[in-house]
Each structure stands twice: as C-alpha cells, then as structure tokens.
Scaffold this motif. Structure first.
Motif, PDB file in Angstrom:
ATOM      1  N   LYS A  28       0.130   9.470   0.551  1.00 59.31           N
ATOM      2  CA  LYS A  28      -1.004   8.611   0.883  1.00 59.31           C
ATOM      3  C   LYS A  28      -2.246   9.415   1.265  1.00 59.31           C
ATOM      4  CE  LYS A  28      -1.243   4.969   0.844  1.00 59.31           C
ATOM      5  NZ  LYS A  28      -1.564   4.152  -0.360  1.00 59.31           N
ATOM      6  N   CYS A  59       0.873  -1.183   0.000  1.00 61.70           N
ATOM      7  CA  CYS A  59       0.000   0.000   0.000  1.00 61.70           C
ATOM      8  C   CYS A  59       0.907   1.229   0.000  1.00 61.70           C
ATOM      9  CB  CYS A  59      -0.891  -0.038   1.241  1.00 61.70           C
ATOM     10  SG  CYS A  59      -1.984   1.384   1.360  1.00 61.70           S
ATOM     11  N   HIS A  83      -8.406  -3.052  -2.429  1.00 62.34           N
ATOM     12  CA  HIS A  83      -9.311  -2.060  -1.848  1.00 62.34           C
ATOM     13  C   HIS A  83     -10.759  -2.480  -2.076  1.00 62.34           C
ATOM     14  CE1 HIS A  83      -5.488   0.074  -2.171  1.00 62.34           C
ATOM     15  NE2 HIS A  83      -5.872   0.659  -1.064  1.00 62.34           N
ATOM     16  N   ASP A 125      -3.117  -0.475   5.522  1.00 61.02           N
ATOM     17  CA  ASP A 125      -3.857  -1.530   4.799  1.00 61.02           C
ATOM     18  C   ASP A 125      -3.272  -2.941   4.926  1.00 61.02           C
ATOM     19  OD1 ASP A 125      -5.609   0.441   4.091  1.00 61.02           O
ATOM     20  OD2 ASP A 125      -5.169   0.397   1.932  1.00 61.02           O
TER      21      ASP A 125
HETATM   22 MN    MN Z   1      -4.033   0.743   0.278  1.00 60.28          MN
END
Ligand code: MN
Ligand code: PEP
Length: 337
Positions: free
Chosen positions: A131, A102, A272, A309
């Motif tokens: 991010k 991620c 996701h 994640d």
């Molecule tokens: Mn992610």
C-alpha cells in the motif's frame, strides 16, 4: 511514422520493410488489420527515412505520427483494444468491474468480500497488499501474505486479481500472484517501474497521476507499450484541484477524450476520485454513461473497521445497488456488464 502497406502486400514485402526500418535505426511495430498491415517505425526522427521507406515494394504510403505517444495513439491503431484476463473483459462493448477492499486485511475479510462482489457481478477482485500510504505510520499492507490471500480468493471465486506493485524489484513477486498489475497514481511517472511491469507481460492498470496532463498520462502508458506489452488499461482516478468537498476531482471528460486519442481502454475509479462513499455509486453510473470500459471500486464488508480508506468504501448492499444502476445504463448503451 506509419508505413501503410497496400492491401494484399506479401509477407516478404512486410519483412523487407521491417528490415529497412531497423537498418534506419528505428524500432518496428507491426499491426495486422483486417484489410491491410501497417508498420509503425518508432524512434528519433531521421532525415530521409520517410523517402527511403516509401520506395519499398508493397508500400502504399508513409505518414508521420503526430501524437507524441506513438503506440497508444489512434493514429496507429483505430480499433479499440480489449483486455481479457480470466473473466475480466475491458474494452470494446465490455465493461469490466473490479471490486474489493482498499487493502487486504485478513483471510476472513478478503474471502468474504470476494464472494460478495462475485455474487453481485464483479469480474475481478481488487485489494492492495503493498500500500502506498501518505503517512509512513499508516498500515502498509500485508505484503506477500496479502498476495497469497488474493490468490486463494481467486482460486475460490474465479475472479481475476488486480493488485498494486510499487517498486520494480517487487514485480516478479507480485506477478507470481496477480492477474493484473496496478501502477498507482503516485507511481505514474516511475519509469523503471513502468518498464518492469511492461516486461512482466501481464496486463497493467495504469492510474493517472493526480497532477498529470493527458499527454503525460499517455506517455507513461507508452513506456509500457514500448516494451512490447500491449495490455494496458488507463485509469482515471481523480486529480488535485482547489475543490475540497471531495478527496480529488473526478474529471469524466477524460473518458471520451481518451477514446478520441487512444485505442487503450479507460477505467474509472469513483472511490479515490470522490473519497466519499455516498458519491461513489452516482459517479460510477456517470462513468458508464460517459463510455468507461471499466470501473474499479472499493467495497468492504464493514467499512467502519477498514484499515484504509473506509470512508470511501461501499457496503455490500450499496455495491449491489451500484451494479444494478450501472447495468441499466450499460444496457441502454448496448454494452455488456
Ligand atoms: Mn484506497
Ligand atoms: C488504490 O487503488 O489502492 C490506490 C492506492 O489508488 P491511487 O493510486 O489511485 O491513489
């Protein structure tokens, strides 16, 4: 409108039509096909424009484009678009696999996972340096240092780098290191960002907003295409529904639907889209079966320790198994993966 030229129309006739389109206050976009050239005339509808163009030498016919997204539509270009960047091929008979964490977390982490996904057959490395996090207190990414590490991993493995850019003013910086600019789901309708990534001329991976309709998604792609950058991949990454057994709901009918409506390649993000590591591989296989042109998937050397994640990240072993299963389906469909 699309101006369809007669087979064998001369360059002079084509140039004349382009000039007429521009005199009418419209933008022209030329698509050279194997048999004939078509010229899209884009802009606000003008009375009499159709008739004015129809009389041009070498013009066979002028037809309206019915879809609201003009350049993305199969009405304008029937052959599927293929994106090629370093070893990543997405579209036509090629299924590209973009894999990685991620977020970029450290040199050790990104180098290790880059080597692993490369060895398992991925063709590009993913990893966020900027991010978009729901909470401002969560890890926000390594920023430029993360980009430098991604570039170092590319130098070592040959994998193309796919990474997110969150703001128009960051595009020049991210474009210095990335091979593909990712526009995240939260930014699908950030129109200045769409224009900025278009102008970068790098291929773009455009993620679907979690509440965006197909028309909104394709019109977002149209913002990029309108800049003249035709290297756009659409990414289905799941939408928000009442379901709570998964992080989002991953609607795979999007894949064949988009193939009917647009020539742009379609990538699926089962990470996701499900938010659960155990559901990722089966949905990746299903995406390939549905005709996806690419898969983007989160893989971490040690998911438990991931800074973002981790719950949806595949282990290296799970990724290897996912690749093997996806390949069986790809081969059955006559595709290369
Ligand atoms: Mn992610
Ligand atoms: C990602 O791929 O890193 C990401 C943040 O995904 P999305 O924009 O689809 O939420």
């Amino acid at each position: 409108m699309i101006v369809v030229m007669k087979p064998g129309a001369s360059q002079q006739q084509i140039d004349h039509v382009i000039e007429r389109i521009e005199q009418l206050g419209l933008r022209s976009h030329v698509i050279v096909g194997t048999e004939r050239t078509v010229i899209a005339a884009l802009g606000e509808k003008r009375d009499g424009a159709k008739q004015a163009l129809e009389t041009g030498d070498g013009v066979e016919k002028v037809v309206p484009i019915l879809a609201p997204y003009k350049m993305a539509s199969t009405e304008v270009k029937k052959e599927p678009t293929r994106i090629d960047v370093l070893g990543l091929a997405v579209g036509q008979e090629h299924i590209g696999v973009i894999a990685g964490p991620c977020s970029v977390e450290s040199r050790e982490q990104i180098m290790e996972i880059a080597g692993i996904v490369k060895e398992s057959g991925a063709s590009a490395l993913r990893g966020g340096a900027f991010k978009p996090r729901t909470s401002p207190y969560s890890f926000q990414g390594m920023k430029e240092k993360g980009l430098q590490l991604l570039a170092e991993a590319r130098d070592k493995t040959g994998l193309a780098v796919v990474t997110e850019v969150m703001a128009p003013e960051h595009v020049p910086l991210v474009a210095r290191y990335a091979d593909v600019l990712q526009v995240g789901a939260r930014n699908m309708q950030n129109y200045p960002l769409l224009e900025a990534v278009g102008e970068s001329e790098l291929p773009v991976l455009l993620k679907r907003g979690p509440s965006a309709t197909m028309d909104e998604f394709l019109l977002a792609a149209e913002y990029i295409l309108k800049t003249g950058n035709t290297h756009v991949m659409l990414c289905e990454r799941g939408i928000r529904t009442f379901e709570d057994h998964t992080r989002f709901t991953l609607p795979l009918a999007t894949v064949p639907y988009l193939h009917q409506t647009t020539h742009l390649p379609v990538v699926v993000d089962p990470s996701h889209g499900t938010g659960k590591a155990s559901l990722v591989a089966p949905m990746a296989v299903a995406a390939v079966a549905a005709g996806a042109d690419g898969i983007i998937v989160e893989v971490h050397p040690d998911p438990e320790k991931a800074l973002s994640d981790g719950f949806q990240a595949l282990t290296p072993t799970a990724f290897r198994h996912m690749m093997a299963d996806c390949r069986k389906v790809a081969t059955a469909l006559g595709k290369k993966m």
